[in-house]
Design a protein around this motif. Structure first.
Motif, PDB file in Angstrom:
ATOM      1  N   ALA A   7       0.833  -1.202   0.000  1.00  0.00           N
ATOM      2  CA  ALA A   7       0.000   0.000   0.000  1.00  0.00           C
ATOM      3  C   ALA A   7       0.870   1.255   0.000  1.00  0.00           C
ATOM      4  CB  ALA A   7      -0.916   0.017   1.227  1.00  0.00           C
ATOM      5  N   VAL A   8       0.308   2.329  -0.547  1.00  0.00           N
ATOM      6  CA  VAL A   8       0.976   3.623  -0.535  1.00  0.00           C
ATOM      7  C   VAL A   8       0.004   4.640   0.053  1.00  0.00           C
ATOM      8  CG1 VAL A   8       2.146   5.384  -1.910  1.00  0.00           C
ATOM      9  CG2 VAL A   8       2.188   2.996  -2.661  1.00  0.00           C
ATOM     10  N   ALA A   9       0.455   5.329   1.099  1.00  0.00           N
ATOM     11  CA  ALA A   9      -0.359   6.399   1.684  1.00  0.00           C
ATOM     12  C   ALA A   9       0.237   7.727   1.251  1.00  0.00           C
ATOM     13  CB  ALA A   9      -0.370   6.284   3.208  1.00  0.00           C
ATOM     14  N   CYS A  10      -0.597   8.575   0.637  1.00  0.00           N
ATOM     15  CA  CYS A  10      -0.067   9.752  -0.046  1.00  0.00           C
ATOM     16  C   CYS A  10      -0.394  11.057   0.680  1.00  0.00           C
ATOM     17  CB  CYS A  10      -0.603   9.821  -1.457  1.00  0.00           C
ATOM     18  SG  CYS A  10      -0.247   8.326  -2.404  1.00  0.00           S
ATOM     19  N   ALA A  11       0.397  12.077   0.347  1.00  0.00           N
ATOM     20  CA  ALA A  11       0.259  13.381   1.000  1.00  0.00           C
ATOM     21  C   ALA A  11      -1.072  14.041   0.659  1.00  0.00           C
ATOM     22  CB  ALA A  11       1.414  14.286   0.599  1.00  0.00           C
ATOM     23  N   ASN A  12      -1.538  13.833  -0.566  1.00  0.00           N
ATOM     24  CA  ASN A  12      -2.863  14.334  -0.911  1.00  0.00           C
ATOM     25  C   ASN A  12      -3.387  13.586  -2.127  1.00  0.00           C
ATOM     26  OD1 ASN A  12      -1.794  15.449  -3.237  1.00  0.00           O
ATOM     27  ND2 ASN A  12      -1.790  17.535  -2.452  1.00  0.00           N
ATOM     28  N   ASP A  13      -4.546  13.978  -2.604  1.00  0.00           N
ATOM     29  CA  ASP A  13      -5.177  13.216  -3.669  1.00  0.00           C
ATOM     30  C   ASP A  13      -4.434  13.331  -4.994  1.00  0.00           C
ATOM     31  OD1 ASP A  13      -7.054  12.387  -1.891  1.00  0.00           O
ATOM     32  OD2 ASP A  13      -8.555  13.883  -2.454  1.00  0.00           O
ATOM     33  N   ALA A  14      -3.897  14.496  -5.265  1.00  0.00           N
ATOM     34  CA  ALA A  14      -3.167  14.666  -6.523  1.00  0.00           C
ATOM     35  C   ALA A  14      -1.975  13.708  -6.557  1.00  0.00           C
ATOM     36  CB  ALA A  14      -2.690  16.108  -6.674  1.00  0.00           C
ATOM     37  N   VAL A  15      -1.270  13.600  -5.453  1.00  0.00           N
ATOM     38  CA  VAL A  15      -0.140  12.683  -5.376  1.00  0.00           C
ATOM     39  C   VAL A  15      -0.625  11.241  -5.554  1.00  0.00           C
ATOM     40  CG1 VAL A  15       1.631  11.733  -3.856  1.00  0.00           C
ATOM     41  CG2 VAL A  15       1.243  14.205  -3.937  1.00  0.00           C
ATOM     42  N   ALA A  16      -1.734  10.932  -4.928  1.00  0.00           N
ATOM     43  CA  ALA A  16      -2.258   9.571  -5.034  1.00  0.00           C
ATOM     44  C   ALA A  16      -2.571   9.218  -6.484  1.00  0.00           C
ATOM     45  CB  ALA A  16      -3.513   9.425  -4.174  1.00  0.00           C
ATOM     46  N   VAL A  17      -3.165  10.152  -7.201  1.00  0.00           N
ATOM     47  CA  VAL A  17      -3.462   9.897  -8.610  1.00  0.00           C
ATOM     48  C   VAL A  17      -2.167   9.668  -9.389  1.00  0.00           C
ATOM     49  CG1 VAL A  17      -4.366  10.924 -10.720  1.00  0.00           C
ATOM     50  CG2 VAL A  17      -5.622  11.157  -8.584  1.00  0.00           C
ATOM     51  N   ALA A  18      -1.168  10.489  -9.132  1.00  0.00           N
ATOM     52  CA  ALA A  18       0.108  10.332  -9.825  1.00  0.00           C
ATOM     53  C   ALA A  18       0.712   8.976  -9.511  1.00  0.00           C
ATOM     54  CB  ALA A  18       1.063  11.452  -9.423  1.00  0.00           C
ATOM     55  N   VAL A  19       0.596   8.543  -8.278  1.00  0.00           N
ATOM     56  CA  VAL A  19       1.133   7.243  -7.882  1.00  0.00           C
ATOM     57  C   VAL A  19       0.416   6.125  -8.626  1.00  0.00           C
ATOM     58  CG1 VAL A  19       1.244   5.592  -5.976  1.00  0.00           C
ATOM     59  CG2 VAL A  19       1.990   7.961  -5.637  1.00  0.00           C
ATOM     60  N   ILE A  20      -0.897   6.224  -8.675  1.00  0.00           N
ATOM     61  CA  ILE A  20      -1.668   5.192  -9.374  1.00  0.00           C
ATOM     62  C   ILE A  20      -1.240   5.113 -10.842  1.00  0.00           C
ATOM     63  CG2 ILE A  20      -3.975   4.579 -10.207  1.00  0.00           C
ATOM     64  CD1 ILE A  20      -5.106   5.623  -7.592  1.00  0.00           C
ATOM     65  N   ARG A  21      -1.104   6.270 -11.481  1.00  0.00           N
ATOM     66  CA  ARG A  21      -0.703   6.276 -12.888  1.00  0.00           C
ATOM     67  C   ARG A  21       0.667   5.638 -13.056  1.00  0.00           C
ATOM     68  NH1 ARG A  21      -4.716   6.210 -13.202  1.00  0.00           N
ATOM     69  NH2 ARG A  21      -6.315   7.790 -13.382  1.00  0.00           N
ATOM     70  N   THR A  22       1.579   5.988 -12.179  1.00  0.00           N
ATOM     71  CA  THR A  22       2.941   5.448 -12.267  1.00  0.00           C
ATOM     72  C   THR A  22       2.921   3.931 -12.101  1.00  0.00           C
ATOM     73  OG1 THR A  22       3.815   7.484 -11.328  1.00  0.00           O
ATOM     74  CG2 THR A  22       5.264   5.561 -11.284  1.00  0.00           C
ATOM     75  N   LEU A  23       2.190   3.477 -11.113  1.00  0.00           N
ATOM     76  CA  LEU A  23       2.130   2.036 -10.868  1.00  0.00           C
ATOM     77  C   LEU A  23       1.519   1.316 -12.065  1.00  0.00           C
ATOM     78  CD1 LEU A  23       0.995   2.005  -7.131  1.00  0.00           C
ATOM     79  CD2 LEU A  23       3.261   1.442  -8.045  1.00  0.00           C
ATOM     80  N   GLU A  24       0.411   1.872 -12.560  1.00  0.00           N
ATOM     81  CA  GLU A  24      -0.278   1.201 -13.663  1.00  0.00           C
ATOM     82  C   GLU A  24       0.589   1.133 -14.906  1.00  0.00           C
ATOM     83  OE1 GLU A  24      -3.915   3.345 -14.053  1.00  0.00           O
ATOM     84  OE2 GLU A  24      -5.036   1.929 -12.784  1.00  0.00           O
ATOM     85  N   ARG A  25       1.384   2.162 -15.103  1.00  0.00           N
ATOM     86  CA  ARG A  25       2.249   2.165 -16.271  1.00  0.00           C
ATOM     87  C   ARG A  25       3.234   0.989 -16.208  1.00  0.00           C
ATOM     88  NH1 ARG A  25       4.553   7.438 -16.162  1.00  0.00           N
ATOM     89  NH2 ARG A  25       2.369   8.081 -16.262  1.00  0.00           N
ATOM     90  N   ASP A  26       3.539   0.585 -14.998  1.00  0.00           N
ATOM     91  CA  ASP A  26       4.462  -0.538 -14.841  1.00  0.00           C
ATOM     92  C   ASP A  26       3.720  -1.872 -14.711  1.00  0.00           C
ATOM     93  OD1 ASP A  26       6.433   1.284 -14.910  1.00  0.00           O
ATOM     94  OD2 ASP A  26       6.853   1.278 -12.762  1.00  0.00           O
ATOM     95  N   GLY A  27       2.442  -1.841 -14.962  1.00  0.00           N
ATOM     96  CA  GLY A  27       1.697  -3.093 -14.924  1.00  0.00           C
ATOM     97  C   GLY A  27       1.244  -3.497 -13.531  1.00  0.00           C
ATOM     98  N   VAL A  28       1.471  -2.625 -12.572  1.00  0.00           N
ATOM     99  CA  VAL A  28       0.974  -2.931 -11.221  1.00  0.00           C
ATOM    100  C   VAL A  28      -0.493  -2.529 -11.160  1.00  0.00           C
ATOM    101  CG1 VAL A  28       1.226  -2.444  -8.767  1.00  0.00           C
ATOM    102  CG2 VAL A  28       3.245  -2.493 -10.246  1.00  0.00           C
TER     103      VAL A  28
END
Lengths: 359, 359
Positions: free
Chosen positions: A245-266
Motif C-alpha cells: 500500500a501507498v499512503a499519499c500526502a494528498n489526492d493529486a499525489v495519489a493519482v500520480a502514484v496510481i498512474r505510475t504504478l499502472e504504467r508498470d503493470g501494477v
DNA sequence: GGCTTACGGTTAAACGTTTTACCGACGTCG
DNA sequence: CGACGTCGGTAAAACGTTTAACCGTAAGCC
C-alpha cells in the motif's frame, strides 16, 4: 456617480435624513421616506462603501490569503469560506500567494491597508506564519527589519501562527484512520509519501499513522511534495515495488502514484492499495476512485468566520484553536490483501460512501 | 491603528509632508524624509486604503464574479485573472455567484458599492448578463423594477453582455477542431453532449462542429449540463451504444462519460473515443488522459485586465470584444477507428503533447 | 394656558487621506 | 540693494458618509 447629496437635493431634504431613511436608523414621516427612496432609485444611487467604511471603521470585507489555487483543495476551501463569509454578511477579498513568502507578506500588507475586517490565512510555510506576524528580521545583520502585522482579527487555517486564532483538521487522527484501515485490509508493507516536512499537517499525519502502525513493521517514507509531479527518486522507488500500500500526502499525489504504478503493470488496488488525503472532487472521478481522508471544508470555513466574528467583538480575547474531525472515505483504490477480497473491500466501500452522503 | 496624523506628530512635520514623503510626490530635505520614514516604521503605520480611495476615487481593486468555483475551470481562470490583475497593480475581490441570478445581482451590487475600479464577470446565464446591466423588470407587471448597473468598467468573460467589453475563447473553431480531429480518426457516428443551451459558448461549439462535420452523417445530440453527474437520459442513451465517439461539453462531463462507458465494458478509446473541453488540470490526470480543447486562460485573464485598464483611461470608448484562439490537445482518450490504430493514434498524441508543452 | 415630551428633521463634526494654493526664506541676477 | 524665481514645507479644502447634538413644533397633561 450619484452621491447622497444629490439624492438629498432631489428629495428636498438633508443628507442626514437620506442616511437615516436608507439605513433605517431613525423614524421618518412616510411621505419623506417615500420621497427619499424614490429619489435614490431615480438617480441610481449606490452608497459609497469607501466613505461609510471610513466613517464607521467597518468594511464588511474579509481577506483570504491562500498558497495556491492550482491545488484543488484550495478552491474547495475558498468556496466554503466564501459561503460562510456571505452568510455572516461579508464579502471576500482573495489573494493567491503562490507559495511565495514575499508575495505572502505583500498580500497581507495590502489586505491590512484596505482595512479588511478580518483575514483568513493559509500560510504557505508554517514557520513563515509566525515570523510574518511577529516582528521579524535579524537585528544586527543589516537585514531590513520587517514590521510586524498590525493587530487585525486573523485566523490561520491548517498551520499554526503564534498567538492567533487557528482552525485545523485533525490530521493526527487522519493518519490514524489510514493506518487502521490499511491494517484491517491486511496490509503489511507500506510506503508513506509525505508533503513538505515544513508543513505541520504533514508531520501530524505521520505521527498519527505511526502511532497506530505496528512499530516492528518496516515503513518506507519519502517526500513527494503536494503536486501531481512525482520526484524522480519516488518514481524509481515505486518501480522497485515491495509494498502492499501507498499512503499519499494528498489526492493529486495519489493519482500520480496510481498512474505510475499502472504504467508498470501494477494493478491498483489488486496488487497495491493507494490512499489519498483531502477528498477533493477529483477523488471520486478518477479510476479507481480514491480511498481518502475527507477534510471538513464546510466546517472549517464556518469555524474560521465564527472565530473572526468573535474576535471582532472582543479584540483582547485569548487566541483560540479549533480542531475539526476528519473522516475516512473508502472507495475503490484500496482492497483487502491475503483475505477474501470482494466481500470485505466492497462492503466497506458501500457503507462508507453511504454514510458520507447522508452526513 | 496609527494614522498619518500620528506619524506627522512623531516626526514633527505636517500631515501633508508625510503624505508627500511616503508617496514621493514632492522633493523634501533628506533629513525630513528620514525622520518621516523612521516615524512611520516605528509606529507601524499602514496607510488607510479606504481614506485614500475616497479621496482619489481609485481603490486598486478589481472585482471578479464567477458562477461556480466547483467547476475546475473557474479556479484556473481566476488564477489567471488574479495574476494579470496583480501584474497591473490590482487586488482581486472575489464573488462566487453560485449560478444564482439573485446572488449574481447582489454580488455586482456590492462590488459597485465598494467602488472597485473594474469588474471581471462570467455571467451565469447569457441572457442574464444583458438583463442585469440594462434597466430590467417588466414595467406594468408590478415586479420591482431593477435598477441598471452603473457605468463601471466591466468586462464579460465567455458570455456577451450588451454594450460592454468582452473576452471570448473561439468556441466555434474549438468545435471545428474537434470535428476535424474525429474525422481524421475515421469516426463516423458521433454523440454531442452539450452544456446548457442558454450558454452562448455551447451553441458556438455546436455550430463550429456541425460546420465541419459531414452533413449527411447522423449526429446524436443531448444536453448533459456541465457537472460530473450525467442526466439519466444521457446515461441510458450511452448504454445503447451505436457511436464511435462522444464529444462533451467539458472535461468533467467527459470523465463521467468515460466512467459510464467503462462500467458497461466499453473500452475507451479502443471502442469509443471521448473528447472533452477546457483542458482543466484534471484532464491529464485521469485515465485515459483526455483529448480536449484547451482554453487560453492566461491570455483571457491578461486580455480582461487590459480591456479594463483601457476603459478606465477612456470611459466613452466603444465596447470591444476580444476572441482568443483555442488549441486541440490530443491525449489518450481518442484513437483512430477502422485504420492502423497504434501508429496513428500514438504518434498524434505524442506530437500534440510535445507542442503544447513547448508553447 | 403654560409646562414638559416626543417627534421629525437639520447642523456640523468627524473619519484619514490627497492635493491645490500659499508662504517664508534663500539664492541669484540686474 | 531690490526684484524675482525656486525650494521646502504647511494650511486647508475636499472626498461621501455617519451620528451626536441640537432645535422648532405639535401633542399631552395638569
Amino acid at each position: 456617480m450619484a452621491s447622497m447629496r444629490d439624492v438629498a437635493e432631489a428629495a428636498g431634504v438633508s443628507v442626514a435624513t437620506v442616511s437615516h431613511v436608507l439605513r433605517g436608523t431613525k423614524r421618518v414621516t412616510p411621505a419623506v421616506g417615500a420621497r427619499v427612496r424614490a429619489a435614490a432609485e431615480a438617480l441610481g444611487y449606490v452608497p459609497n462603501g469607501q466613505a461609510s467604511a471610513l466613517r464607521t471603521g467597518r468594511t464588511g470585507v474579509l481577506g483570504v490569503a491562500l498558497p495556491d489555487l492550482a491545488n484543488p483543495l484550495f478552491p474547495a476551501l475558498l468556496q466554503a469560506v466564501e459561503a460562510a463569509a456571505r452568510a455572516a454578511g461579508f464579502l471576500v477579498m482573495l489573494h493567491d500567494t503562490g507559495n511565495d513568502l514575499a508575495l505572502e507578506r505583500e498580500a497581507l500588507g495590502r489586505l491590512v491597508a484596505l482595512r479588511v475586517d478580518g483575514i483568513v490565512w493559509v500560510p504557505a510555510h508554517d514557520q513563515g506564519g509566525t515570523r510574518l506576524v511577529r516582528t521579524a528580521g535579524c537585528p544586527g545583520t543589516g537585514a531590513r527589519r520587517e514590521p510586524p502585522l498590525p493587530d487585525v482579527p486573523l485566523v490561520a487555517l491548517d498551520r499554526p501562527v503564534a498567538d492567533r486564532d487557528a482552525v485545523f483538521s485533525d490530521h493526527v487522527s487522519g493518519g490514524t484512520l489510514v493506518a487502521t484501515h490499511l491494517k484491517a485490509l491486511g496490509v503489511r508493507r507500506v510506503a508513506l509519501l509525505h508533503g513538505a516536512s515544513s508543513v505541520t499537517s504533514s508531520r501530524a499525519r505521520r505521527r498519527g499513522f505511526l502511532a497506530e502502525w505496528d512499530p516492528l513493521t518496516p515503513v518506507w517514507e519519502a517526500q513527494s511534495g503536494f503536486g501531481p509531479e512525482l520526484p524522480g527518486a519516488v518514481v524509481r522507488r515505486l518501480r522497485g515495488g515491495g509494498f502492499d500500500a501507498v499512503a499519499c500526502a494528498n489526492d493529486a499525489v495519489a493519482v500520480a502514484v496510481i498512474r505510475t504504478l499502472e504504467r508498470d503493470g501494477v494493478r491498483v488496488p489488486r496488487d497495491v492499495s493507494v490512499v489519498g488525503f483531502d477528498d477533493v472532487p477529483l477523488a471520486r472521478l478518477v479510476s479507481p476512485p480514491l480511498t481518502t481522508v475527507r477534510q471538513p471544508l464546510g466546517a472549517i470555513g464556518a469555524a474560521a468566520v465564527r472565530l473572526l466574528v468573535e474576535r471582532m467583538a472582543d479584540r483582547a480575547r485569548a487566541a483560540r484553536q479549533v480542531v475539526l474531525p476528519v473522516e475516512l472515505v473508502v472507495r475503490g483504490s484500496t482492497e483487502a490483501k491475503h483475505v477474501a477480497k470482494e466481500s470485505v473491500g466492497q462492503s466497506v466501500t458501500a457503507r462508507a460512501e453511504e454514510r458520507s452522503r447522508s452526513a
